[in-house]
Design a protein around this motif. Structure first.
Motif, mmCIF file in Angstrom:
data_model
loop_
_atom_site.group_PDB
_atom_site.id
_atom_site.type_symbol
_atom_site.label_atom_id
_atom_site.label_comp_id
_atom_site.label_asym_id
_atom_site.label_seq_id
_atom_site.Cartn_x
_atom_site.Cartn_y
_atom_site.Cartn_z
ATOM 1 N N PRO A 269 0.805 -1.232 0.000
ATOM 2 C CA PRO A 269 0.000 0.000 0.000
ATOM 3 C C PRO A 269 0.833 1.276 0.000
ATOM 4 N N ILE A 270 2.080 1.197 0.457
ATOM 5 C CA ILE A 270 2.947 2.380 0.461
ATOM 6 C C ILE A 270 3.141 2.925 -0.949
ATOM 7 N N GLU B 90 0.208 5.011 -1.747
ATOM 8 C CA GLU B 90 0.279 6.237 -0.945
ATOM 9 C C GLU B 90 1.253 7.234 -1.561
ATOM 10 N N GLU B 91 2.371 6.722 -2.070
ATOM 11 C CA GLU B 91 3.347 7.596 -2.714
ATOM 12 C C GLU B 91 2.760 8.244 -3.961
ATOM 13 N N LYS C 262 -0.290 8.922 -4.508
ATOM 14 C CA LYS C 262 -1.298 9.897 -4.093
ATOM 15 C C LYS C 262 -0.677 11.160 -3.511
ATOM 16 N N LYS C 263 0.621 11.128 -3.231
ATOM 17 C CA LYS C 263 1.299 12.335 -2.746
ATOM 18 C C LYS C 263 1.735 13.228 -3.898
ATOM 19 N N ASN D 175 -2.255 17.039 -2.212
ATOM 20 C CA ASN D 175 -2.110 17.005 -0.759
ATOM 21 C C ASN D 175 -0.689 17.307 -0.293
ATOM 22 N N TYR D 176 0.241 17.348 -1.239
ATOM 23 C CA TYR D 176 1.634 17.641 -0.891
ATOM 24 C C TYR D 176 2.190 18.689 -1.844
#
Length: 412
Positions: free
Chosen positions: A284-285, A288-289, A291-292, A322-323
């Motif tokens: 999942p990381i 997540e990356e 999505k950043k 988000n980032y």
């Protein structure tokens, strides 16, 4: 196991270098003519020479887009341009038009040719047609499933490559053949000037005896054609099994930060598969990356099944951010022990930041001290591409990227 190529977009020279640093095997770029992204910075001849040399020194490849749908007048400068590309040493050209294909074969017969997704190759007979004419690769239409791609693989020569988009923006028109932009703005989408009119807000009305009523009343705002982004990082085994040999990331208009984060995530997923294909598990990381980076909500496009009502975002055409990409590490100053950073978004002393680098896990630290180029202490770096020197609590390398959550994300 057949080696898979990770193919990244590069809208300019910086993005090309970042793509290779973060794990891409090849990039696709546009010159100043004949590419489908005229709004990208694209490459001058001098930039292209530097980029190709940089790639070849690393054992990487550079492909150049020549995939517009041209009119006869466009062809007048094509031969000279192709000879220039051959002289520079690019590894392949990407074409969609049969006339351009013919001119490439006649003008630079030793050049590798890839058939663009704009050619709408959806079956193995078409693929073999292009192979018999001299193409080494097809970029399949984005409208194909894994099963349909696998069928093509089973019927084409072993030495013919299949390239497919696995990540990025999706076009609502079949293989990108769109005329909405032409109609609404006069900008020709098939010559690289798409205005993305499909992502505008529309209201669909029905006329009955002079009265107009909304056809869809429960969607407001009404972004009828606004497709979600494609993301296939969960499906690396299926990609390998389908016979795809090049994983293509969309985004020549995107930032260097997008290129770095996307390439890095897919590189990690692919490398994990190489280590132990039978026991590969999605991490999942990696998602997540992704999505950043700047993105829309994700879907699997056509790969698993036909898109349905869940494949579009009817509420907004905006990107999710988000980032913030706040800095790019340019070097290290031995005498002061400070890192030299090029600012990309405003940052402050005391900011808690994340750092990503090629083939590295995400690192977390704080900006402890910051100085301007003359060495005077500063509390913030507010100016675009300002060069600053900083102290952080970890070791950095050139081309590491600094980021932090946006104000909105921090509030959430």
């Amino acid at each position: 196991m057949r080696e898979i190529e990770l193919l990244a977009p590069a809208g300019d020279l910086e993005k090309l270098k970042i793509a290779f640093e973060y794990g891409a095997d090849a990039v696709y770029i546009g010159g100043e003519i004949f590419g489908m992204r005229s709004a990208a910075k694209n490459f001058t001849k001098e930039n292209m020479i530097e980029g190709v040399n940089f790639a070849h020194e690393k054992g990487k490849k550079v492909f150049v887009t020549c995939n517009i749908i041209p009119r006869s007048e466009d062809l007048q400068v094509l031969k000279d341009y192709l000879l220039e590309l051959e002289e520079i040493g690019v590894d392949a050209v990407i074409v969609s038009d049969p006339g351009v294909f013919k001119i490439v074969r006649e003008t630079i017969p030793n050049m590798e040719i890839h058939i663009s997704t704009q050619a709408s190759t959806t079956n193995y007979v078409a693929a073999k047609f292009w192979y018999n004419k001299g193409a080494q690769r097809i970029v399949t239409a984005r409208e194909l499933s894994f099963e349909e791609t696998k069928e093509i693989r089973e019927h084409i020569p072993e030495d013919m490559d299949i390239e497919a988009f696995v990540h990025g923006a999706m076009c609502m028109s079949y293989s990108g053949k769109c005329t909405i932009s032409n109609y609404t703005t006069g900008r020709d989408a098939n010559k690289g000037s798409c205005a993305q009119s499909c992502r505008w807000k529309y209201t669909l009305m029905e006329e009955n005896k002079g009265e107009y009523t909304p056809v869809v009343e429960d969607i407001d705002p009404e972004f009828f054609f606004n497709t979600k982004d494609l993301c296939m990082i969960k499906y690396i085994p299926q990609i390998f099994e389908s016979g795809i040999t090049s994983l293509k990331i969309e985004g020549r208009m995107k930032t260097a930060y997008y290129v770095a984060t996307t390439v890095r995530a897919y590189r990690m997923a692919i490398d994990e598969y190489y280590k132990d294909p039978e026991n590969w598990k999605f991490n999942p990381i990696w998602l997540e990356e992704l999505k950043k980076g700047s993105h829309r909500d994700y879907s699997t496009g056509f790969f698993l099944n036909r898109p349905d009502e869940n494949s579009n975002n009817y509420e907004s055409a905006s990107y999710i951010r988000n980032y913030d990409f706040i800095g790019l590490v340019k070097g290290y100053e031995e005498e002061t022990g400070l890192y030299i950073v090029e600012q990309r978004n405003k940052m402050y002393v005391g900011d808690k930041i994340e750092v990503i680098g090629p083939f590295k896990d995400t690192m977390f630290t704080t900006i402890e001290e910051m100085y301007d180029e003359e060495g005077s202490p500063i509390e913030s770096a507010p100016h675009a591409r300002q060069i600053v020197k900083m102290k952080v609590g970890i070791k950095l390398e050139k081309n590491y990227i600094l980021r932090k959550p946006t104000e909105k994300a921090r509030i959430l």
